[in-house]
Motif scaffolding. Structure first.
Motif, mmCIF file in Angstrom:
data_model
loop_
_atom_site.group_PDB
_atom_site.id
_atom_site.type_symbol
_atom_site.label_atom_id
_atom_site.label_comp_id
_atom_site.label_asym_id
_atom_site.label_seq_id
_atom_site.Cartn_x
_atom_site.Cartn_y
_atom_site.Cartn_z
ATOM 1 N N VAL A 269 0.841 -1.205 0.000
ATOM 2 C CA VAL A 269 0.000 0.000 0.000
ATOM 3 C C VAL A 269 0.873 1.250 0.000
ATOM 4 C CG1 VAL A 269 -1.623 1.344 1.392
ATOM 5 C CG2 VAL A 269 -2.002 -1.094 1.063
ATOM 6 N N ILE A 270 1.929 1.265 0.818
ATOM 7 C CA ILE A 270 2.849 2.409 0.821
ATOM 8 C C ILE A 270 3.443 2.613 -0.571
ATOM 9 C CG2 ILE A 270 5.035 3.272 1.730
ATOM 10 C CD1 ILE A 270 4.405 1.807 4.329
ATOM 11 N N ALA A 271 3.867 1.528 -1.196
ATOM 12 C CA ALA A 271 4.453 1.627 -2.530
ATOM 13 C C ALA A 271 3.454 2.191 -3.534
ATOM 14 C CB ALA A 271 4.947 0.255 -2.982
ATOM 15 N N MET A 272 2.215 1.739 -3.480
ATOM 16 C CA MET A 272 1.211 2.224 -4.425
ATOM 17 C C MET A 272 0.888 3.694 -4.185
ATOM 18 S SD MET A 272 0.523 -0.301 -6.426
ATOM 19 C CE MET A 272 -1.023 0.188 -7.176
ATOM 20 N N VAL A 273 0.767 4.086 -2.924
ATOM 21 C CA VAL A 273 0.458 5.482 -2.610
ATOM 22 C C VAL A 273 1.549 6.414 -3.125
ATOM 23 C CG1 VAL A 273 0.202 7.119 -0.700
ATOM 24 C CG2 VAL A 273 -1.001 4.934 -0.631
ATOM 25 N N LEU A 274 2.794 5.970 -3.032
ATOM 26 C CA LEU A 274 3.899 6.800 -3.496
ATOM 27 C C LEU A 274 4.075 6.740 -5.013
ATOM 28 C CD1 LEU A 274 6.592 5.974 -0.779
ATOM 29 C CD2 LEU A 274 5.163 8.010 -0.921
ATOM 30 N N ALA A 275 3.912 5.558 -5.605
ATOM 31 C CA ALA A 275 4.291 5.368 -7.005
ATOM 32 C C ALA A 275 3.214 5.802 -7.990
ATOM 33 C CB ALA A 275 4.652 3.900 -7.240
ATOM 34 N N VAL A 276 1.954 5.494 -7.722
ATOM 35 C CA VAL A 276 0.905 5.722 -8.726
ATOM 36 C C VAL A 276 0.767 7.198 -9.101
ATOM 37 C CG1 VAL A 276 -1.558 5.532 -9.196
ATOM 38 C CG2 VAL A 276 -0.334 3.605 -8.174
ATOM 39 N N PRO A 277 0.621 8.132 -8.149
ATOM 40 C CA PRO A 277 0.498 9.544 -8.573
ATOM 41 C C PRO A 277 1.710 10.036 -9.350
ATOM 42 C CG PRO A 277 -0.112 9.267 -6.256
ATOM 43 C CD PRO A 277 0.526 7.993 -6.681
ATOM 44 N N ILE A 278 2.910 9.648 -8.906
ATOM 45 C CA ILE A 278 4.121 10.095 -9.602
ATOM 46 C C ILE A 278 4.185 9.493 -11.004
ATOM 47 C CG2 ILE A 278 6.637 10.069 -9.551
ATOM 48 C CD1 ILE A 278 6.481 10.034 -6.519
ATOM 49 N N ALA A 279 3.853 8.206 -11.120
ATOM 50 C CA ALA A 279 3.906 7.542 -12.422
ATOM 51 C C ALA A 279 2.914 8.155 -13.401
ATOM 52 C CB ALA A 279 3.631 6.048 -12.254
ATOM 53 N N VAL A 280 1.690 8.413 -12.938
ATOM 54 C CA VAL A 280 0.688 9.024 -13.821
ATOM 55 C C VAL A 280 1.121 10.432 -14.229
ATOM 56 C CG1 VAL A 280 -1.699 9.837 -13.927
ATOM 57 C CG2 VAL A 280 -1.189 7.627 -12.884
ATOM 58 N N ALA A 281 1.687 11.185 -13.286
ATOM 59 C CA ALA A 281 2.155 12.535 -13.612
ATOM 60 C C ALA A 281 3.277 12.487 -14.646
ATOM 61 C CB ALA A 281 2.627 13.233 -12.337
ATOM 62 N N ILE A 282 4.206 11.551 -14.497
ATOM 63 C CA ILE A 282 5.295 11.426 -15.474
ATOM 64 C C ILE A 282 4.744 11.045 -16.847
ATOM 65 C CG2 ILE A 282 7.345 10.095 -16.091
ATOM 66 C CD1 ILE A 282 7.948 9.836 -13.129
ATOM 67 N N ALA A 283 3.787 10.105 -16.862
ATOM 68 C CA ALA A 283 3.201 9.686 -18.130
ATOM 69 C C ALA A 283 2.486 10.843 -18.820
ATOM 70 C CB ALA A 283 2.241 8.519 -17.893
ATOM 71 N N LEU A 284 1.753 11.642 -18.058
ATOM 72 C CA LEU A 284 1.078 12.801 -18.642
ATOM 73 C C LEU A 284 2.089 13.825 -19.147
ATOM 74 C CD1 LEU A 284 -1.847 13.347 -16.108
ATOM 75 C CD2 LEU A 284 -2.036 12.562 -18.471
ATOM 76 N N PHE A 285 3.144 14.026 -18.403
ATOM 77 C CA PHE A 285 4.166 14.988 -18.827
ATOM 78 C C PHE A 285 4.824 14.549 -20.140
ATOM 79 C CE2 PHE A 285 8.706 16.140 -18.833
ATOM 80 C CZ PHE A 285 8.585 17.522 -18.893
ATOM 81 N N LEU A 286 5.135 13.260 -20.246
ATOM 82 C CA LEU A 286 5.815 12.763 -21.444
ATOM 83 C C LEU A 286 4.910 12.804 -22.666
ATOM 84 C CD1 LEU A 286 7.764 9.683 -20.023
ATOM 85 C CD2 LEU A 286 8.662 11.953 -20.563
ATOM 86 N N THR A 287 3.617 12.604 -22.492
ATOM 87 C CA THR A 287 2.709 12.514 -23.636
ATOM 88 C C THR A 287 2.052 13.835 -24.012
ATOM 89 O OG1 THR A 287 0.933 11.822 -22.138
ATOM 90 C CG2 THR A 287 2.206 10.084 -23.217
ATOM 91 N N HIS A 288 1.937 14.795 -23.057
ATOM 92 C CA HIS A 288 1.167 15.992 -23.359
ATOM 93 C C HIS A 288 1.856 17.310 -23.017
ATOM 94 C CE1 HIS A 288 -2.009 12.910 -23.412
ATOM 95 N NE2 HIS A 288 -2.681 13.736 -24.167
ATOM 96 N N TYR A 289 3.002 17.258 -22.401
ATOM 97 C CA TYR A 289 3.657 18.501 -22.008
ATOM 98 C C TYR A 289 5.095 18.599 -22.507
ATOM 99 C CZ TYR A 289 -0.257 19.461 -18.853
ATOM 100 O OH TYR A 289 -1.503 19.723 -18.351
ATOM 101 N N ALA A 290 5.850 17.528 -22.414
ATOM 102 C CA ALA A 290 7.280 17.582 -22.739
ATOM 103 C C ALA A 290 7.483 17.689 -24.244
ATOM 104 C CB ALA A 290 7.982 16.333 -22.208
ATOM 105 N N PRO A 291 8.498 18.458 -24.674
ATOM 106 C CA PRO A 291 8.855 18.473 -26.098
ATOM 107 C C PRO A 291 9.328 17.091 -26.543
ATOM 108 C CG PRO A 291 9.894 20.282 -24.886
ATOM 109 C CD PRO A 291 9.311 19.381 -23.874
#
Length: 300
Positions: A68-90
């Motif tokens: 549970v600790i791992a999921m709480v820490l990893a999921v928001p960061i992973a989704v944010a990175i995925a959104l950044f790579l697909t919709h924000y980053a050059p």
């Protein structure tokens, strides 16, 4: 021919799963039938006693809490990175970052374990001290100045390990969002974040859930990394910062070589519980995804 091969592969997979379940159940029944304690609630693991006493209360608690600790820490960061790579980053930036994340997913768990023991653990004193100063009153984050080889350390390490898996799958899901959906939202005057919130996230919700379940599956069954950074004991500690605890996989890995035949049956019994937990987690994920079929790519 294709239909026959597909159907045969599915049946073979079910047969393998059934064989695993039958084997685990049989060997577990041999051990549990001789257990002099309650297998589900006992805070002890001593298969050498006559009669033997062992239980999975500490292992189940440690496995669930660390995951549970791992999921709480990893999921928001992973989704944010995925959104950044697909919709924000050059494009020139997103490519190298995605490549590095792909490489992180291929790193063996023992390497993560060695890094955690040699680098992560010695540098967690400051974090643990800060948590104790400001949140120690809760009891969950109280620290007695021991070595930071605790369930929180395990959760942080597992979060780092599952982060590439969740990020990669979520990134591919977000790339499948129909371009027309995003252009329609932009044409209506939506901002970049509103496009993400109204078009991208609803479309990719089931994919993110699937990615999270993949990461959770690795966190539940991780062995060597946990065994390397955790100071195990058979007690449930109220604080996540104090050393101690254990997980199913870590206990099996540390005790299997020196266990007697009966001791191995007892370890297999704990493996059966982990097998059931994994099935329940995957079943819950499938149920959640089925409720969100209107957001799947096939129905978009």
């Amino acid at each position: 021919m294709f239909l026959g091969l597909s159907r045969g592969s599915g049946i073979l997979l079910l047969a393998v799963m059934a064989a695993i379940a039958i084997f685990l159940t049989y060997r577990a029944s041999l051990a549990i039938s001789k257990d002099d304690a309650n297998f589900l609630t006992t805070f002890e693991w001593n298969t050498g006693l006559v009669p033997p006493k062992f239980g999975i209360a500490v292992l189940a608690f440690g496995t669930v809490v660390s995951s549970v600790i791992a999921m709480v820490l990893a999921v928001p960061i992973a989704v944010a990175i995925a959104l950044f790579l697909t919709h924000y980053a050059p494009r020139r930036m997103s490519g190298p970052i995605a490549y590095v994340i792909d490489l992180l997913a291929a790193v063996p768990s023992i390497v993560y374990g060695l890094w955690g023991a040699l680098i992560l653990v010695p540098h967690l004193d400051g974090l643990f001290g800060w948590l104790d100063d400001y949140l120690g009153w809760t009891g969950v984050f109280s620290w007695e100045e021991g070595a930071p080889r605790s369930m929180l350390t395990v959760g942080i390490l597992l979060a780092i390990m599952i982060l590439p898996i969740i990020t990669n799958v979520s990134r591919e899901v977000f790339r499948q969002v129909p371009r027309m959906h995003e252009e329609a939202a932009l044409a209506l005057g939506a901002t970049r974040w509103e496009v993400v919130r109204m078009s991208v996230l609803p479309f990719g919700r089931s994919g993110v859930i699937s990615a999270s379940m993949l990461g959770l599956g690795r966190a539940l069954g991780e062995t060597m990394a946990v065994a390397t950074v955790l100071s195990p004991d058979f007690d449930i500690h109220a604080s996540l910062l104090n050393p101690g605890g254990g997980t199913f996989a870590q206990n099996i890995a540390s005790k299997f070589n020196e266990a007697t035949e009966f001791g191995r049956d007892a370890l297999i019994a704990s493996g059966l519980v982990l097998f059931v937990i994994t099935l329940l987690v995957n079943g819950a994920a499938r149920w959640i995804i089925a409720r969100r079929k209107e957001y799947s790519g096939a129905n978009a």
